[in-house]
Motif scaffolding. Structure first.
Motif, mmCIF file in Angstrom:
data_model
loop_
_atom_site.group_PDB
_atom_site.id
_atom_site.type_symbol
_atom_site.label_atom_id
_atom_site.label_comp_id
_atom_site.label_asym_id
_atom_site.label_seq_id
_atom_site.Cartn_x
_atom_site.Cartn_y
_atom_site.Cartn_z
ATOM 1 N N GLU A 197 0.839 -1.194 0.000
ATOM 2 C CA GLU A 197 0.000 0.000 0.000
ATOM 3 C C GLU A 197 0.876 1.247 0.000
ATOM 4 O O GLU A 197 2.052 1.191 0.315
ATOM 5 N N PRO A 209 -3.517 0.010 -3.041
ATOM 6 C CA PRO A 209 -4.354 0.949 -2.293
ATOM 7 C C PRO A 209 -3.530 2.184 -1.915
ATOM 8 O O PRO A 209 -2.346 2.065 -1.589
ATOM 9 N N ARG A 211 -1.695 3.440 -8.383
ATOM 10 C CA ARG A 211 -3.068 3.036 -8.747
ATOM 11 C C ARG A 211 -3.074 2.184 -10.004
ATOM 12 O O ARG A 211 -3.890 1.259 -10.120
#
Length: 129
Positions: free
Chosen positions: A92, A117, A112
């Motif tokens: 992430e 995330p 992305r």
């Protein structure tokens, strides 16, 4: 008879991290003007049990390693490549600070595009919000 398909490099990395039972890896992104805030976020994420990677130097602060403008520009290119590698490694992304410049915007778009995330310390600066 059907054979399993080979794992993509990304799937292989995810599989290896799972087999090693590694904690989640979070990469900190943002303008280096927020280095102090990044350090605080690093502490909090580490205390939450995550492996944290972040920018390792601030080219806006004077240092002998990047005092020559030509060398500094070449270093910036290498550091940008290194930070994209950190994004690929991470599970992430955490964007720190209340400002998003061109480099951070590109890092968010890259993360992305990989399906990572993305969280924000200041959600109002999310370029896709």
């Amino acid at each position: 008879m059907s054979y399993p398909r080979p794992l993509t490099p990304e799937e292989g990395l995810a599989d290896a991290k799972e087999r090693l039972r590694l904690p989640r890896i979070v990469v900190i992104c943002g303008s280096t003007r927020f280095m102090a805030e990044m350090t605080e976020v690093d502490l909090r994420e580490t205390m939450a049990g995550k492996i944290v990677v972040k920018p390792g130097c601030d080219l806006k602060s004077p240092h002998a390693l990047w005092s020559d403008p030509v060398e500094a520009e070449a270093l910036k290119v290498r550091l940008d490549d290194l930070h994209r590698a950190k994004i690929r490694l991470a599970d992430e992304v955490l964007v720190v600070g209340g400002y998003i410049g061109d480099s951070t915007r590109a890092e968010i778009a890259y993360a992305r595009s990989l399906g990572k995330p993305v969280r924000f310390t200041h959600p109002e600066v999310d370029p896709d919000a």
